[in-house]
Structure formats: structure tokens, C-alpha cells
Design an enzyme around this catalytic site. Structure first.
Site, PDB file in Angstrom:
ATOM      1  N   ASP A 165     -45.550 116.397  49.729  1.00 52.22           N
ATOM      2  CA  ASP A 165     -44.591 117.070  48.848  1.00 52.22           C
ATOM      3  C   ASP A 165     -45.128 118.376  48.282  1.00 52.22           C
ATOM      4  O   ASP A 165     -44.578 118.928  47.332  1.00 52.22           O
ATOM      5  CB  ASP A 165     -44.204 116.140  47.690  1.00 52.22           C
ATOM      6  N   CYS A 168     -50.019 117.263  47.742  1.00 51.04           N
ATOM      7  CA  CYS A 168     -50.828 116.208  48.375  1.00 51.04           C
ATOM      8  C   CYS A 168     -52.315 116.315  48.043  1.00 51.04           C
ATOM      9  O   CYS A 168     -52.980 115.294  47.844  1.00 51.04           O
ATOM     10  CB  CYS A 168     -50.606 116.200  49.882  1.00 51.04           C
ATOM     11  N   HIS A 284     -52.022 118.730  55.908  1.00 48.05           N
ATOM     12  CA  HIS A 284     -51.752 117.725  54.874  1.00 48.05           C
ATOM     13  C   HIS A 284     -53.064 117.067  54.461  1.00 48.05           C
ATOM     14  O   HIS A 284     -53.989 116.909  55.265  1.00 48.05           O
ATOM     15  CB  HIS A 284     -50.792 116.673  55.440  1.00 48.05           C
TER      16      HIS A 284
END
Length: 304
Positions: A165, A168, A284
Site C-alpha cells: 500500500d 510496506c 515491495h
């Protein structure tokens, strides 16, 4: 006779329109072939071993093809707006047959069928490209996760998923703290630390794509953005967090050595996993936890 002459003039005009449409279709076909040649050249210029560049290449190819498809569709729509009567040539052909004027074949219906066939082929092509891109990304993702799992297993750890989002990195840090601290607080303290120690961070603050350096004002604005938005974090923010928490932070990647930030601190490190192909957005951060076999009876223990 006059009526037949006028009707014949209208037919010739429609035939000119049809010829113009066919020229546009041929141009679209030529542009697509040229784009495919360009794409092949792009693919040949990127080594298959460079997975990061190959991933970016797939995204660039999809963007170029989508842009051309959109432009061609807009040109077809503008043509239809300029010549709205072009869709009525079937009825003209029927009238020509009744009047027996040169017994013209049904040109328009054939052109329409060709357009529909081309449109169907183009849709199939785009679907194949999208599917191939998803398959490539899934393959990269599986390989990356397999390598990361092996590294973590050697440390008796496994990956713990964190929501993608924009927060992270901060959520992965938050997940491993023994004390409570919100993501908002982590962001705010990170930004404030970087602003107070601007001379330590500014030399390393540059454009990741172009490599150009930013000004002091740019850096201060960047720090304010850390507080206000879900902007992604990187090594600068991790360096600040290491000083704030006074502990080292390890970053594990599939194809690179482990990065240790804050080696001057002697506490047990926080451990983050940095993934290149974890989600559609790309990079990520995930957290880690002890292997399930060693985490009996509830939640995994904190690492710090």
C-alpha cells in the site's frame, strides 16, 4: 437519367471514402509492423540475464502497443465521425443492383468484415501480450521467492507478507518492533531526522532514473512528502530509521548480497525482504518471522 447520374456521383464519392479508409488501414498495418520491428530491436538490446531490465522492457512494450492501439482507434472513430454515411454503403449497393448500374459488388460489407476481423485479431494480440507479460512476471516472482526462501531458511526464518500500500517498508519495520509505534509516527520521525541531518543525506539524494542530483529545497520537499503521503521508502529512509531506532537493519534480496544499514549498532538487526517482482506495482518490502516449526503455540516472537 438525371436521378441515375446523381446516384452514380454519390456512389463514386462513397468509393473515394472507402479508398481513403483502406489507405488508413494499410498505414495502420505498416505502423504495427514497424513497431514490432522496433520491439524486437529493444528485446535484442536487453540481455536475458538482466531480469530487472527485462521486466521494464515488458512494461515498455505493453505501453507502446497500447498507445498505438488507442491512437489507431481514435483515428478510426474520427473517420467515422467525418463520414457518417460510410456505414450505409450496403443499402447503396442494394439500390445499385436494383438499378443495374455496373452491378457493383458489395464493397462496404466486405470492408466492414475486414475491419471487424482486424479488430478481433488486434484484441487477441493484446490479450496474448498481456497474458505473456503476466506469465513472465509470475515466473520471475516464483524464482525470486524461491531464492529468498532459501536464504531465510538458512537463518531459520520465513517471509511474512506485508500489504502493498506504499507503506510496506514502514509496516515491515513496525512488524518487528517490541514496542508500539504507528506507521504515521515512523514516517514523521524519519522525515524529521532527515531534515535535521540534511548534509548527511543530500549527497546521496539523486534521481534514480537519470542520476542527476537535486537541490536542498527539493530534498526538504521530499521529506515533507514522506510525512504526508504513501510514498515508497528506500535506503535513505532506512538509514534514518536505523539511527532513530539505534539498531542495524538487514535487507535481503534474491540476487544480491545482504545489505546491512547501521552496522555501528550492535543490537540484533531488523530484517526486511526486498522483492522486485512481488506485485503489479513492482518493488515491495516484506517482513520476516521464525519458521513455523519453531513458532509453536501462537504468534511468532518479535525479532527485537
Amino acid at each position: 437519367m438525371e436521378e441515375a447520374y446523381l446516384f452514380q456521383q454519390m456512389v463514386w464519392e462513397q468509393m473515394d471514402i472507402t479508398s481513403e479508409h483502406q489507405r488508413m488501414i494499410r498505414r495502420h498495418h505498416r505502423e504495427k509492423k514497424e513497431l514490432q520491428a522496433r520491439i524486437q530491436s529493444m528485446k535484442n538490446s536487453v540481455p536475458k540475464s538482466d531480469k530487472k531490465k527485462r521486466k521494464q522492457l515488458l512494461l515498455d512494450v505493453a505501453r507502446l502497443e497500447a498507445e498505438m492501439e488507442q491512437r489507431h482507434q481514435q483515428e478510426l472513430e474520427r473517420f467515422q465521425e467525418n463520414f457518417p454515411d460510410n456505414s450505409d454503403l450496403d443499402s447503396i449497393t442494394e439500390d445499385l443492383a436494383k438499378m443495374d448500374i455496373e452491378n457493383q459488388p458489395p464493397r462496404v460489407s466486405s470492408a466492414q468484415r475486414r475491419r471487424e476481423r482486424r479488430a478481433a485479431l488486434e484484441r487477441e494480440s493484446l490479450e496474448r501480450i498481456a497474458k505473456a507479460e503476466m506469465e513472465h512476471m509470475a515466473s520471475f516472482r516464483r524464482e525470486e521467492e524461491k531464492k529468498v526462501a532459501a536464504i531465510l531458511e538458512s537463518k531459520n526464518l520465513e517471509m511474512k507478507d506485508i500489504p502493498a500500500d506504499g507503506h510496506c517498508m514502514y509496516r515491515a519495520i513496525q512488524d518487528q518492533l517490541v514496542f508500539s509505534m504507528t506507521v504515521e509516527s515512523l514516517r514523521c520521525r524519519t522525515a524529521e531526522y532527515m531534515q535535521k541531518h540534511v548534509d548527511d543525506f543530500l549527497p546521496f539524494f539523486s534521481d534514480p532514473e537519470m542520476g542527476g542530483t537535486y537541490t536542498r529545497d527539493d530534498f526538504m520537499s521530499y521529506c515533507e512528502n514522506i510525512k504526508r503521503s504513501a510514498s515508497w521508502g528506500g535506503q535513505l529512509e532506512l538509514r534514518a530509521l536505523s539511527h532513530i531506532l539505534q539498531m542495524p537493519i538487514e535487507v535481503i534480496q534474491a540476487d544480491s548480497p545482504i545489505i546491512v544499514i547501521g552496522e555501528e549498532y550492535k543490537k540484533k538487526p531488523l530484517i526486511l525482504v526486498y522483492l522486485h517482482y512481488a506485485c503489479n506495482l513492482g518493488e515491495h518490502y516484506n517482513s520476516v518471522k521464525p519458521l513455523e516449526a519453531g513458532a509453536v503455540g501462537g504468534a511468532a516472537p518479535r525479532l527485537f
